[in-house]
Design a protein around this motif. Structure first.
Motif, PDB file in Angstrom:
ATOM      1  N   ARG A  49       9.494  -6.884  95.912  1.00  0.00           N
ATOM      2  CA  ARG A  49       9.003  -5.839  95.098  1.00  0.00           C
ATOM      3  C   ARG A  49       7.950  -5.927  95.876  1.00  0.00           C
ATOM      4  O   ARG A  49       7.088  -6.735  96.036  1.00  0.00           O
ATOM      5  CB  ARG A  49       9.529  -6.431  94.100  1.00  0.00           C
ATOM      6  CG  ARG A  49       8.249  -5.757  93.166  1.00  0.00           C
ATOM      7  CD  ARG A  49       8.519  -6.834  91.480  1.00  0.00           C
ATOM      8  NE  ARG A  49       7.617  -5.358  90.433  1.00  0.00           N
ATOM      9  CZ  ARG A  49       7.963  -6.173  89.194  1.00  0.00           C
ATOM     10  NH1 ARG A  49       8.831  -6.775  88.621  1.00  0.00           N
ATOM     11  NH2 ARG A  49       7.250  -5.275  88.552  1.00  0.00           N
TER      12      ARG A  49
ATOM     13  N   ARG B  42       7.173  -0.308  94.552  1.00  0.00           N
ATOM     14  CA  ARG B  42       8.400  -0.254  95.121  1.00  0.00           C
ATOM     15  C   ARG B  42       8.970  -1.418  95.116  1.00  0.00           C
ATOM     16  O   ARG B  42       8.787  -2.063  95.217  1.00  0.00           O
ATOM     17  CB  ARG B  42       7.903   0.506  96.425  1.00  0.00           C
ATOM     18  CG  ARG B  42       7.653  -0.375  97.442  1.00  0.00           C
ATOM     19  CD  ARG B  42       7.638  -0.069  98.445  1.00  0.00           C
ATOM     20  NE  ARG B  42       8.455  -0.278  99.431  1.00  0.00           N
ATOM     21  CZ  ARG B  42       8.806   0.324 100.409  1.00  0.00           C
ATOM     22  NH1 ARG B  42       8.306   0.933 101.293  1.00  0.00           N
ATOM     23  NH2 ARG B  42       9.661   0.235 101.060  1.00  0.00           N
TER      24      ARG B  42
ATOM     25  N   GLU C 286      15.937   4.366 103.393  1.00  0.00           N
ATOM     26  CA  GLU C 286      15.437   3.774 103.204  1.00  0.00           C
ATOM     27  C   GLU C 286      16.381   2.769 102.407  1.00  0.00           C
ATOM     28  O   GLU C 286      15.740   0.504 102.199  1.00  0.00           O
ATOM     29  CB  GLU C 286      14.079   3.807 102.413  1.00  0.00           C
ATOM     30  CG  GLU C 286      13.327   4.790 103.576  1.00  0.00           C
ATOM     31  CD  GLU C 286      11.753   4.396 103.586  1.00  0.00           C
ATOM     32  OE1 GLU C 286      11.361   3.923 102.740  1.00  0.00           O
ATOM     33  OE2 GLU C 286      10.743   4.997 104.297  1.00  0.00           O
TER      34      GLU C 286
ATOM     35  N   THR D 252      15.174   1.899  98.892  1.00  0.00           N
ATOM     36  CA  THR D 252      14.154   1.475  97.705  1.00  0.00           C
ATOM     37  C   THR D 252      14.353   2.584  97.076  1.00  0.00           C
ATOM     38  O   THR D 252      14.680   3.838  96.838  1.00  0.00           O
ATOM     39  CB  THR D 252      12.949   2.172  98.443  1.00  0.00           C
ATOM     40  OG1 THR D 252      12.778   3.076  99.902  1.00  0.00           O
ATOM     41  CG2 THR D 252      12.984   0.721  99.678  1.00  0.00           C
TER      42      THR D 252
ATOM     43  N   GLY E 241      13.231  -2.718  96.939  1.00  0.00           N
ATOM     44  CA  GLY E 241      14.212  -2.288  97.691  1.00  0.00           C
ATOM     45  C   GLY E 241      15.507  -1.963  95.989  1.00  0.00           C
ATOM     46  O   GLY E 241      15.355  -2.035  94.820  1.00  0.00           O
TER      47      GLY E 241
END
Length: 1131
Positions: free
Chosen positions: A72, A64, A49, A51, A66
């Motif tokens: 964010r 979370r 993903e 992330t 990237g």
């Protein structure tokens, strides 16, 4: 088959300071990708993903972003007690362990479908996951440290291995399918171990670690570890260890936190074969959510509320609310696998949990409801509070907010209306009925005062014995100390207070004077104090447990105190008053915040008890014959028993049972502490039972049993859940009694035949066939040493060394044996107080770990004190209390504003609130006439660090109400950062002011120097203006030159001035407005003379063309020269 996603360069992802950074494996290319992430974080990533996920353990948030730091998003907040974080990259989920709740929970990577995977765990930490094999692993820090395993659904729980040493951190090697951990043993000795998923093929090697806060990750053949002391990342070989190799050559500015190596090898993906046939998981025997390539056959079926996805390879939630077949009359909210109906304000949900009814008072007064009654078209019906449901009797309610607390003996957690679960405090286990909590450890028993003696009786009353006797006395009050194992009791007739050992072999007088009628007694087992009530003196007193520092605690506004109970974690003391104004009261341990808890419906409140499991207060009324219960602040009061136990004198509670002493019937009763039902009396021959207490390690939580004689341990003692756990220093092993330590005989370890060393080499951590101590003690013999001639220090012992007796300082002391001084393990960094919520306290010959303010526990397992739930906060009455880890916050309720500790009504106009930006698109539900509104969900992350966001519709702006310790428009600055910014700004302004002053001073000095030089030059050359000549001064930007001109004749006439004593100097025929010492170079500029004329007209009231008032001291004012008429003869 493994799918090759990419083959990029591996890099490290690490928490550093308040940020998340990345660097190459050689320490290069270090850069920050996320700021303000938190100073104590746990990390993991989802490579496919793109992330990363992190948990701020101090703020209780999971977020979370990237892998490049963009996008964010906050997933969860107010999650206390996070001790581990792992990402399931197959099912796209985030898992975390919660030591405080004893759970492992999960949530989808998009922030949806939060649920509990495992519960009733003992201090789970360092959770890791292998999604391909569908395993969850974690460390258990309970009575016996162990490594645990289950499948991804929480089933098939098993113990992988047990260890006598503490396991600190756990990681998983997906390439070799092995688990790696760090263990800490005697004297801080550390080692690294590994095993396969089944706990076999164990490899352990010594590896020194200096850092107490240790994190690690694995990539290929190396283990990468954080070293908070050297502020570096090191790596060692994962099978041989050895000296660590520094990844970064320079020390980092902050100690590194968690670390992960980002590469596809660390997140392999097993290909799902096509075509796919749904099958059963080989580990659980149940259908899996994400099906793998297992060869097992079977047919998967989804549970109710779920259906197969379009691909048919996993089950997904059915959104019943979107199908419009839910049956809710007004509102519907979907949850995973189910849904529930909701009602707007002014409506109540009826007992069918689907129909909303407008709130109307009942017509018939005869309708008796436990909670509330509403009128419907069918008549009056009973309704329950939100989260509770109506029982079959149509009158009573059950649920977390109802009187029965959902049937839970300790904690009740509402999942959604009509659905809740019961949970237990640490040390307790949830029983199969899912409601009651049972205590681990030894069986409990009761102690009760029996006028002429103190007796011990087991829980069912079948066995009893007399602990001590006092035939002449009247013992009616007692309590016990779990640390020193002593019982304290008060004798009303003999007017004295004594203490004795729990086995009855020791007895000591504490007080025999200054007492009249001591009828209540309580021990503060945490702060080491003794409290007692004196009905005759109308007072409450306290002292140390040894009788010193005696003082009056309360003697005002109190009449006939009897029962007394303590809650050390909440810093509260509770007591009953049987006077003319009967009440149950409480006060802080420092005599502050005294208040009445219960004052209505009381006649003779006598006994009192605090249940630390459910955080409730229990008391009995001697005259009314009732037993009642309420929360610690007196709310949620309800009656348990009425006239079922005669005249109850005292009560005691533990697990889900309440015991009561009957003063009239001379019996002891036990009944259900939640409902008060099923009372039964214990069979015991009693004279007149009075006070009674429960004896069990968990009955008084937070007791540090190692404070007294080191808990009976010869070397190292750890207090866990009220029990002492002994261990030994390096080169010693624990003996069979579990308390003493025996030195390792090196000659035995290397025997001639090698059998012993082979046995040790083959010994694994999970091999329970032979105790390790037995291997070392088989050949040990004792020697008789003559130590009488030596003068060993009191903290030393005589030992045999090289054939002679020597004095050797004991553990925790240093010196030559004849003089031994204490070693401060706390300052020397030798203490193992590894949890961040604890602090080290040095003692003579040792130390102990003590939970910090805001936490409770034994120092190795500290739990947050919920000040809000215990009602020990200082929030305003118009504020709500929000618990945080180790502290709490106060927030004013809607309609009020202030700090939370002080709230006042909110002003109507919002013009004074700071505007911090324009709003995004706000939907119509947010548009109403209120001056201040809550921010929409699009602005959940607008206010940082748990700040509360407000929206002002009239101004179309947002503002933040920051929590204590933060400030700024978006709460982006801590108090220290804000102060530093303010100081920097103030320094900048101060430097600017100094620079301007210096420039101005230099300019003035330059002008003064030029003027002085000009006039000096004119005097020297005879060029100063006089009645016969005039100076001509030519000026430019860069320089000033003087030019004497004779082409134009200038006549100066001194006339009498209308100003009085002054003279007027008139210049006639001068084409330039030139007056020494400063004349304009512009022949057409007559500004100075015109201004002089104006000044003359203004001051004198006469028009004198080009007249200038001069004084004798030659002062220059506004380009005018004034000459006062001197008394001396003019030159």
């Amino acid at each position: 088959m493994v799918i090759e996603l990419q083959n990029p360069e591996p890099y490290l992802l690490l928490g550093l300071g308040n940020s998340i950074q990345r660097m190459n494996l050689d320490g290069g290319d270090q850069r920050r990708i996320v700021s303000r992430a938190g100073r104590s974080i746990l990390l993991d990533f989802h490579l496919s993903e793109g992330t990363m996920f992190w948990a701020d353990t101090q703020a209780g948030q999971i977020s979370r972003a990237g892998l490049d730091g963009t996008h964010r998003q906050k997933l969860l907040s107010s999650v206390k007690g996070i001790t581990g974080l792992a990402v399931d990259w197959i099912e796209n989920a985030v898992l975390w362990s919660n030591a405080e709740k004893g759970m492992i929970q999960r949530i989808d990577t998009d922030g949806r479908n939060e649920k509990i995977v495992l519960r009733d765990l003992s201090q789970p930490r360092s959770v890791v996951v292998d999604p391909n094999e569908r395993y969850i692993f974690w460390l258990s820090d309970g009575l016996t440290p162990s490594l645990q395993r289950s499948d991804l659904t929480g089933g098939k729980r098993a113990t992988v291995l047990k260890s006598a040493n503490r396991l600190k951190v756990l990681v998983i090697d997906h390439q070799d399918r092995r688990l790696f951990w760090v263990q800490q043993g005697q004297g801080g000795h550390t080692a690294m171990g590994s095993c396969n998923y089944d706990g076999n093929i164990i490899n352990v090697f010594n590896q020194p670690f200096r850092s107490q806060s240790l994190r690690m990750t694995i990539f290929l053949d190396y283990v990468y570890l954080t070293d908070s002391k050297s502020k570096r990342i090191t790596r060692v070989n994962k099978y041989t260890g050895g000296r660590g190799e520094n990844v970064n050559s320079k020390r980092m500015p902050h100690p590194p936190a968690d670390v992960k190596v980002v590469h596809p090898i660390n997140q392999p993906v097993v290909e799902i074969p096509t075509p796919f046939t749904p099958g059963c998981n080989r580990h659980t025997g149940e259908c899996v959510k994400v099906c793998s390539s297992h060869s097992d056959t079977g047919l998967c079926r989804c549970r109710d509320g779920f259906s197969f996805s379009k691909q048919g390879n996993y089950c997904e939630d059915i959104n019943e609310c979107a199908l419009w077949n839910h049956g809710c009359s007004l509102g519907c909210e979907n949850v995973p696998g189910s849904y529930f109906c909701t009602c707007p304000k002014g409506y109540l949900l009826l007992s069918d949990l689907k129909t909303c009814q407008e709130t109307k008072p009942c017509v018939e007064n005869g309708t008796v409801c436990d909670h509330a009654c509403v009128h419907t078209a069918e008549g009056d019906v009973c309704v329950c509070p939100e989260g509770s449901v109506l029982n079959s009797d149509g009158r009573s309610c059950t649920g977390c907010l109802s009187a029965d607390r959902g049937g839970c003996s300790q904690m009740c957690v509402t999942l959604y209306p009509g659905r809740w679960v019961c949970e237990c405090q640490p040390g307790y286990q949830l029983q199969p009925d899912g409601k009651h909590c049972a205590a681990a450890g030894p069986p409990m028993y009761l102690l009760f005062a029996n006028i002429v003696d103190i007796r011990q009786i087991n829980a069912d009353g079948k066995k009893s014995k007399t602990l001590l006797q006092e035939p002449r006395g009247s013992i009616i009050a007692l309590d016990y100390d779990p640390v020193q194992k002593k019982v304290y009791f008060a004798d009303k007739n003999l007017k004295r207070i004594e203490r004795a050992s729990l086995d009855g072999g020791f007895r000591e007088m504490l007080f025999s004077t200054g007492l009249d009628a001591p009828e209540g007694l309580a021990v503060d087992w945490v702060h080491r104090k003794l409290y007692w009530t004196d009905r005759g003196l109308s007072s409450i007193s306290r002292s140390g447990l040894n009788g010193v520092d005696r003082e009056i605690f309360i003697d005002e506004d109190i009449q006939k105190p009897r029962g007394i109970a303590l809650h050390p974690q909440a810093q509260k003391v509770y007591w009953t008053d049987m006077g003319s104004r009967p009440a149950v009261e409480r006060s802080g341990l420092n005599r502050d915040m005294r208040e009445v808890v219960v004052s209505t419906g009381l006649v003779s409140p006598s006994g009192l008890a605090v249940d630390h499991g459910s955080q409730r207060l229990y008391w009995c009324d001697l005259s009314r014959g009732v037993i009642e219960s309420a929360t610690l602040d007196g709310s949620d009061r309800h009656m348990l028993s009425e006239n079922q136990v005669g005249r109850p004198f005292d009560v005691a509670v533990f697990e889900n049972v309440l015991w009561a002493s009957d003063w009239e019937g001379h019996m002891l009763y036990r009944l259900n502490m939640t409902t008060g039902r099923n009372p039964e009396h214990l069979r015991d021959v009693s004279i007149q039972p009075a006070a009674l207490i429960v004896v069990h390690p968990l009955a008084k939580p937070g007791a540090n049993v190692c404070l007294d004689e080191n808990g009976g341990c010869a070397q190292i003692c750890e207090s866990r859940l009220g029990l002492a756990h002994c261990s030994c220093h390096l080169k010693h092993v624990l003996s069979a009694d579990g308390k003493n330590c025996l030195p390792i005989n090196t000659s035995f370890a290397e025997s001639d035949d090698g059998k012993s060393s082979d046995r040790l080499r083959n010994k694994t951590l999970n091999d329970e066939s032979t105790p390790l101590a037995m291997l070392y003690t088989e050949r040990m013999v004792s020697d008789q040493n003559d130590c009488y001639s030596l003068r060993c220090d009191v903290n030393a012992q005589c030992t045999q060394k090289e054939g002679r007796a020597v004095c050797q300082c004991g553990t925790g002391f240093a010196g030559d044996g004849e003089l031994c001084v204490d070693v401060d393990e706390c300052k020397a960094g030798l203490a193992d107080c590894s949890v961040s919520e604890a602090q080290c306290v040095n003692t003579a010959g040792g130390y102990f770990c003590q939970c910090k303010t805001g936490f409770s526990g034994d120092g190795h397992h500290c739990m947050d004190i919920d000040e809000c739930r215990l009602d020990v906060h200082g929030c305003d009455v118009n504020a709500e209390c929000l618990n945080a880890v180790g502290k709490y916050q106060c927030r004013c309720r809607p309609g009020f504003t202030g700090t939370g500790f002080s709230c006042h009504e909110e002003f109507k106009s919002a013009s004074s609130w700071p505007s911090t930006g324009s709003p995004l698109d706000v939907t119509s539900p947010w548009q109403h006439n209120n001056a201040v509104q809550s921010c929409p969900s699009t602005h959940d992350s607008y206010c940082l660090y748990n700040g509360v966001c407000f929206y002002f519709p009239e101004m179309e702006s947002y503002a933040c109400n920051c929590v204590l310790g933060y400030m700024g428009e978006r709460c982006q600055f801590s108090d220290l950062e804000w102060w530093e910014l303010q100081q920097a700004e103030e320094e900048k302004r101060r430097n600017m002011a100094i620079a301007m002053c210096i420039v101005l001073l230099i300019t003035l000095l330059s002008v003064a120097a030029c003027i002085t030089y000009c006039c000096g030059s004119k005097r020297h050359f005879g060029m100063c203006p006089s009645e016969d000549d005039v100076c001509d001064i030519s000026m430019s930007e860069d320089s000033m030159t003087e030019t004497t001109t004779a082409a134009t004749q200038v006549y100066v006439i001194l006339n009498a001035s209308p100003c009085g004593d002054e003279k007027v100097l008139q210049v006639v025929g001068c084409p330039r407005t030139t007056i020494c010492p400063s004349c304009s170079s512009n022949a057409r500029d007559s500004f100075a003379l015109e201004e002089a004329g104006k000044l003359q007209r203004d001051n004198c009231g006469q028009d004198v063309d080009h007249g200038v008032c001069l004084s004798g001291d030659m002062r220059t004012t506004d380009n005018l020269i004034s000459l006062e008429d001197p008394q001396a003869t003019p030159q």
